[in-house]
Enzyme design. Structure first.
Site, mmCIF file in Angstrom:
data_model
loop_
_atom_site.group_PDB
_atom_site.id
_atom_site.type_symbol
_atom_site.label_atom_id
_atom_site.label_comp_id
_atom_site.label_asym_id
_atom_site.label_seq_id
_atom_site.Cartn_x
_atom_site.Cartn_y
_atom_site.Cartn_z
ATOM 1 N N ASP A 237 32.758 38.910 49.462
ATOM 2 C CA ASP A 237 33.132 40.328 49.417
ATOM 3 C C ASP A 237 31.872 41.143 49.158
ATOM 4 O O ASP A 237 30.995 40.717 48.394
ATOM 5 C CB ASP A 237 34.166 40.573 48.311
ATOM 6 C CG ASP A 237 34.931 41.878 48.522
ATOM 7 O OD1 ASP A 237 36.101 41.815 48.932
ATOM 8 O OD2 ASP A 237 34.348 42.951 48.286
ATOM 9 N N ARG B 152 33.938 43.125 42.272
ATOM 10 C CA ARG B 152 35.087 42.310 42.651
ATOM 11 C C ARG B 152 34.746 40.824 42.544
ATOM 12 O O ARG B 152 35.524 40.030 42.029
ATOM 13 C CB ARG B 152 35.515 42.664 44.077
ATOM 14 C CG ARG B 152 36.648 41.832 44.657
ATOM 15 C CD ARG B 152 37.946 42.078 43.955
ATOM 16 N NE ARG B 152 39.082 41.491 44.681
ATOM 17 C CZ ARG B 152 40.236 41.205 44.129
ATOM 18 N NH1 ARG B 152 40.432 41.434 42.835
ATOM 19 N NH2 ARG B 152 41.221 40.695 44.842
ATOM 20 N N CYS C 58 50.361 48.753 55.601
ATOM 21 C CA CYS C 58 50.942 48.130 56.787
ATOM 22 C C CYS C 58 51.849 49.083 57.567
ATOM 23 O O CYS C 58 51.476 49.567 58.625
ATOM 24 C CB CYS C 58 51.717 46.870 56.391
ATOM 25 S SG CYS C 58 50.652 45.538 55.793
ATOM 26 N N VAL D 9 45.065 40.309 50.879
ATOM 27 C CA VAL D 9 45.263 39.255 51.872
ATOM 28 C C VAL D 9 44.294 38.102 51.657
ATOM 29 O O VAL D 9 44.682 36.935 51.613
ATOM 30 C CB VAL D 9 45.094 39.817 53.301
ATOM 31 C CG1 VAL D 9 45.165 38.699 54.332
ATOM 32 C CG2 VAL D 9 46.155 40.864 53.575
ATOM 33 N N THR E 274 45.054 43.182 60.684
ATOM 34 C CA THR E 274 45.970 43.729 61.682
ATOM 35 C C THR E 274 45.224 44.626 62.665
ATOM 36 O O THR E 274 44.512 45.548 62.256
ATOM 37 C CB THR E 274 47.086 44.536 60.997
ATOM 38 O OG1 THR E 274 47.761 43.686 60.077
ATOM 39 C CG2 THR E 274 48.077 45.062 62.011
#
Length: 421
Positions: free
Chosen positions: A33, A38, A259, A15, A119
Site C-alpha cells: 500500500d 496503513r 459500489c 477488499v 470494479t
C-alpha cells in the site's frame, strides 16, 4: 505461479486486506500500500476498517506488509485491489488503477500474472491496464506476462457473507491462465469459483451486479416519493406486497458506498462510448442521488407544519457512514441531507460512533460530536441504523414535545417517530 505462487496484493483497503489475510495463511504473501501509516498499523496488528481483527492478522503467518516497491519484486502473482471511484462529473476515475498498473510494471517479470479485482467497465483490463503494463515493463501481453480478472464481492461490515463464503467469478487472458487463476482462488474460497469465458464477461458480471441492485432500490425509492404524496407508509405497502413468494423485498433509503452508488456509472460510461444511452440505469441513479434532498425537504415541511422557525433551528443527524455497523464513509449520501439542511439555515450536528472523526472532517468538512451528553434538538434524523442507536434516549434529545424525529431506515419504534422514509 503454478508451482509456487508468491502473491502481492496491491491496495490494502476493504477488499485487499481480507484477500491478503486468506492468501497469507497458505502462501508467501506481501500486502503493498502506498500509505505508510496503513502499512504500519497493519504490521502492528491493527485494521482501522475493522474488517480483520488482530487475531486474524496473526493467523496469517506468511503475510507481511510494505510500501516499498522493491520488496514486491519477488512476486509472481500481482492482485490489484485499489479503488475505482468517479470524478465530480460522474465519470470513471481510473487514476488509482493505472498508477497501480504502472508500479507493478516496474517490477514485472516474464511469466508473471496480474489479476485485477477492482470494479471496472467491460474491456478496461485489456484496453486500459494492459497497455500500461506493456509500456512500463517492456514485456508483451500473453507472451511474456498474463492477466486475470476476478471481481471483488466484499460487503463491508458483513461478518456472515465474507470473502471465503461467497462464490467467486474468475477469468484469465488465456485458457491455461484462466484455469490457473481458478485453481489459485479455489484454495481459499470455500464457496468455490465460477470460471467466466473471458476477462470482459467477468468484468461485466460485476458491473451488472451493482447496477441491478441500484435500479431495484431506485424503484422502491420512487414508490416512497409517490406514497408520500398519498399519505401512505411505504414500508406498510412493502410488507403487504412481500407476502407474495416472488416479490423482491428491497427497501427505500440512501444509496451510497463505493459500489452501488458508483459502479453503475462505469457501465454507463462504456455504453455511451459505444453510442448507447442507458436510460433505465441513469434514471435509477437520478432517483437515488436525490433521496437525501427529499429527506431534508420532508423534514423542513414537518417543521413548518409544527410551527418551527427554520432558520437557526438545531438538527441532529445520527450516522454518517454509508451503511450500518461499519466505519466506511466512502460516498456517503448522508452528506446530502446535511448540506440541504444547512442551506435551509439549520444548525446541524452529526454523531457517529463508528466513523473516524479525522476522516470525516477531511472528506466532508464535518466535525463529529464526541457524544450526545447534555444536547437537545428541534430535529433528529436517524440516517444510519447503527446498533448503538437503538439504546439512545430520543425523548431526552428532543428540545420539547414538538421536536421532530425522522427515520430514514425504518429502524426505530413507530410510536417514537414523526415520519420515516
Amino acid at each position: 505461479m503454478k508451482n509456487k505462487p508468491i502473491i502481492i496484493i496491491v491496495g490494502l483497503g476493504y477488499v485487499g486486506l481480507p484477500l491478503a489475510v486468506e492468501f497469507g495463511k497458505k502462501y508467501k504473501t506481501i500486502g503493498f500500500d502506498i500509505n505508510p501509516s496503513r502499512v504500519l498499523d497493519l504490521s502492528n496488528g491493527y485494521d482501522k476498517t475493522l474488517e480483520v481483527d488482530s487475531d486474524e492478522l496473526k493467523a496469517s503467518k506468511h503475510l507481511s506488509f510494505t510500501n516499498d516497491l522493491e520488496q514486491i519484486r519477488v512476486g509472481n502473482v500481482y492482485i490489484v485491489t485499489v479503488p475505482t471511484p468517479i470524478d465530480n462529473f460522474k465519470n470513471p476515475d481510473l487514476a488509482p488503477l493505472l498508477k497501480a498498473s504502472q508500479s507493478i510494471a516496474k517490477v514485472l517479470k516474464k511469466d508473471d500474472v496480474v489479476i485485477y479485482e477492482s470494479t471496472v467497465y467491460p474491456g478496461c483490463t485489456e484496453e486500459d491496464c494492459v497497455p500500461v503494463l506493456e509500456k512500463y515493463s517492456g514485456l508483451k501481453y500473453n507472451q511474456d506476462f498474463f492477466c486475470g480478472y476476478s471481481p471483488e464481492r466484499i460487503n463491508p461490515g458483513d461478518k456472515v457473507n465474507t470473502l471465503t463464503t461467497i462464490r467467486k467469478v474468475v477469468s484469465g487472458s488465456t485458457p491455461e491462465i484462466a484455469l490457473q487463476v481458478q485453481e489459485l482462488y479455489n484454495t481459499i474460497i470455500n464457496a468455490g469459483t465460477f470460471l467466466a469465458p473471458s476477462l470482459k464477461v467477468a468484468e461485466a458480471s460485476k458491473a451488472i451486479e451493482n447496477a441491478q441492485r441500484d435500479v431495484n432500490i431506485s424503484f422502491v425509492n420512487e414508490l416512497s416519493l409517490i406514497f408520500d404524496k398519498m399519505g401512505i407508509d411505504t414500508h406498510d405497502v412493502l410488507e403487504a406486497a412481500g407476502t407474495k413468494w416472488n416479490f423482491l423485498k428491497f427497501k427505500p433509503g440512501l444509496v451510497g458506498g463505493h459500489c452501488i452508488g458508483v459502479d453503475p456509472y462505469y457501465l454507463v460510461h462504456k455504453a455511451q462510448s459505444l453510442g448507447y444511452y442507458p436510460q433505465v440505469i441513469l434514471s435509477g441513479r437520478r432517483i437515488n442521488d436525490n433521496m437525501g434532498m427529499f429527506v431534508a425537504n420532508k423534514v423542513v415541511k414537518l417543521m413548518i407544519k409544527k410551527g418551527h422557525k427554520i432558520d437557526g433551528s438545531k438538527a441532529l443527524i445520527l450516522g454518517v457512514t454509508f451503511k450500518e455497523n461499519c466505519p466506511d464513509i466512502r460516498n456517503s449520501r448522508v452528506i446530502d441531507i446535511y448540506n440541504e439542511l444547512v442551506q435551509f439555515g439549520l444548525s446541524v450536528d452529526v454523531y457517529d460512533p463508528w466513523a473516524d472523526k479525522k476522516e470525516v472532517h477531511e472528506e466532508y468538512s464535518i466535525c463529529l460530536l464526541d457524544n450526545l451528553d447534555g444536547r437537545n434538538y428541534d430535529v433528529i434524523i436517524l440516517a444510519v441504523s447503527h446498533e448503538e442507536f437503538q439504546a439512545v434516549d430520543y425523548n431526552y434529545l428532543k428540545h420539547n414535545y414538538s421536536s421532530i424525529i425522522f427515520d430514514t431506515k425504518a429502524f426505530l419504534d413507530r410510536k417514537l417517530i414523526d415520519a420515516r422514509l
